[in-house]
Design an enzyme around this catalytic site. Structure first.
Site, mmCIF file in Angstrom:
data_model
loop_
_atom_site.group_PDB
_atom_site.id
_atom_site.type_symbol
_atom_site.label_atom_id
_atom_site.label_comp_id
_atom_site.label_asym_id
_atom_site.label_seq_id
_atom_site.Cartn_x
_atom_site.Cartn_y
_atom_site.Cartn_z
ATOM 1 N N ASP A 24 0.836 -1.206 0.000
ATOM 2 C CA ASP A 24 0.000 0.000 0.000
ATOM 3 C C ASP A 24 0.868 1.253 0.000
ATOM 4 O O ASP A 24 1.946 1.256 0.594
ATOM 5 C CB ASP A 24 -0.916 -0.024 1.236
ATOM 6 N N ASN A 72 -10.492 -3.375 -6.240
ATOM 7 C CA ASN A 72 -9.759 -2.393 -7.066
ATOM 8 C C ASN A 72 -10.380 -2.208 -8.453
ATOM 9 O O ASN A 72 -10.101 -1.219 -9.131
ATOM 10 C CB ASN A 72 -8.282 -2.788 -7.229
HETATM 11 C C1 FPP Z 1 -2.033 0.042 -3.346
HETATM 12 O O1 FPP Z 1 -1.518 1.341 -3.300
HETATM 13 C C2 FPP Z 1 -1.411 -0.681 -4.443
HETATM 14 C C3 FPP Z 1 -2.059 -1.251 -5.490
HETATM 15 C C4 FPP Z 1 -3.543 -1.196 -5.627
HETATM 16 C C5 FPP Z 1 -1.350 -1.902 -6.587
HETATM 17 C C6 FPP Z 1 -0.099 -2.655 -6.225
HETATM 18 C C7 FPP Z 1 0.656 -2.839 -7.486
HETATM 19 C C8 FPP Z 1 1.998 -2.729 -7.628
HETATM 20 C C9 FPP Z 1 2.913 -2.555 -6.505
HETATM 21 C C10 FPP Z 1 2.662 -2.751 -8.960
HETATM 22 C C11 FPP Z 1 2.506 -3.942 -9.780
HETATM 23 C C12 FPP Z 1 2.610 -5.247 -9.068
HETATM 24 C C13 FPP Z 1 3.338 -6.282 -9.503
HETATM 25 C C14 FPP Z 1 3.244 -7.583 -8.822
HETATM 26 C C15 FPP Z 1 4.227 -6.145 -10.653
HETATM 27 P P1 FPP Z 1 -2.523 2.566 -3.467
HETATM 28 O O2 FPP Z 1 -2.564 2.942 -4.888
HETATM 29 O O3 FPP Z 1 -3.850 2.233 -2.857
HETATM 30 O O4 FPP Z 1 -1.781 3.657 -2.628
HETATM 31 P P2 FPP Z 1 -2.446 4.869 -1.818
HETATM 32 O O5 FPP Z 1 -3.095 4.254 -0.600
HETATM 33 O O6 FPP Z 1 -1.279 5.696 -1.465
HETATM 34 O O7 FPP Z 1 -3.408 5.543 -2.749
#
Ligand code: FPP
Length: 257
Positions: A24, A72
């Site tokens: 996250d 998501n």
């Molecule tokens: C949550 O952060 C993260 C995600 C919904 C996506 C995770 C994906 C990756 C790390 C990249 C691709 C993965 C792989 C396995 C190659 P958020 O966007 O909710 O962060 P925030 O809380 O700061 O908005």
């Protein structure tokens, strides 16, 4: 050496067998730098690479990364598209290294919802790596734990309805075996970055006895050193699985002849 730079010391004989990670903070990481959220996800995929390498080097047997939740799909379409593209790119870029390092990739989640191009890439990677043995990397993509549990309930209920399964024979092992995680061991350690202390529909059934580590670091900033710190903290915890300290001591004492 200043304490913060010192590598946490890890007992290689007491590694968590299975680590799950809720990555996250990508969006905030980007916003704080005046960047587009998708650039945060791109930076996050570099952190994925580092953490996979470190787990493989340490000898962690199973690593589950929460890449995209069932919830998501409700995000803006442009962000979903960028995330799916990034996953596709990750598969192409990392393919050779995954093979060279003998890593088996499995998928957890509802593939039907994943755009066909990424779905195929992921299915091909899963098939190509199925005999690899050094580590299992589980990509939780289009995954929700409640959805996973419901799917299993429906599957078992279907067998009961057909007279192929006696409800009394449904036990914890049988139920666990029908989850996406199948024969994988339950996670020992679950790490969540980004400063939030919640589980967000990740491995709810499997994490009944997991230890949790919550990191303030935003995912793209989470380093191998942070991972080692989380493992060191895990190794300092005492896991009792519902038993008493005395029972655990007795179980750990060398057998008397
Ligand atoms: C949550 O952060 C993260 C995600 C919904 C996506 C995770 C994906 C990756 C790390 C990249 C691709 C993965 C792989 C396995 C190659 P958020 O966007 O909710 O962060 P925030 O809380 O700061 O908005």
């Amino acid at each position: 050496m200043p304490a913060r730079n010192r590598k946490p010391s890890i007992d290689p004989n007491r590694l968590p067998r299975h680590i799950g990670i809720i990555m996250d903070g990508n969006g905030r990481w980007a916003t704080r730098r005046g960047m587009d959220r998708n650039q945060g996800h791109r930076a996050g995929s570099k952190a994925v690479r580092k953490v996979v390498r470190t787990c493989r080097r340490l000898g962690v047997s199973y690593l589950t990364m929460f890449a995209f939740s069932a919830q998501n799909w409700g995000r803006p379409e442009s962000e979903i598209r960028a995330l799916m593209e990034l996953l596709g790119e990750f598969i192409v870029k990392e393919w050779q290294e995954i093979m060279d390092r003998d890593i088996r990739v499995v998928h957890l989640g509802d593939l039907k919802k994943v755009p066909v191009a990424v779905r195929r890439q992921l299915q091909e990677l899963v098939a190509a790596t199925r005999k690899n043995r050094s580590m299992t990397l589980a990509l939780a993509l289009s995954y929700g734990a409640r959805e996973e549990i419901l799917r299993t309930v429906r599957l078992l209920a279907g067998r009961v309805a057909k007279g192929k399964l006696n409800p009394a024979d449904i036990d914890i092992d049988k139920f666990s075996g029908q989850l996406y995680t199948g024969k994988m061991p339950d996670p020992d350690l679950i790490i969540r970055t980004g400063g939030e202390t919640r589980i967000s529909n990740f491995l709810l059934w499997q994490s009944a006895y997991a230890e949790y580590h919550f990191s303030e670091k935003l995912w793209p900033d989470f380093s191998s050193q942070d991972l080692l710190g989380a493992i060191a903290e895990y190794q300092n915890r005492r896991r009792r699985f519902g038993l008493t300290d005395e029972q655990i001591d007795h179980r750990q004492a060398p057998e008397e002849s």
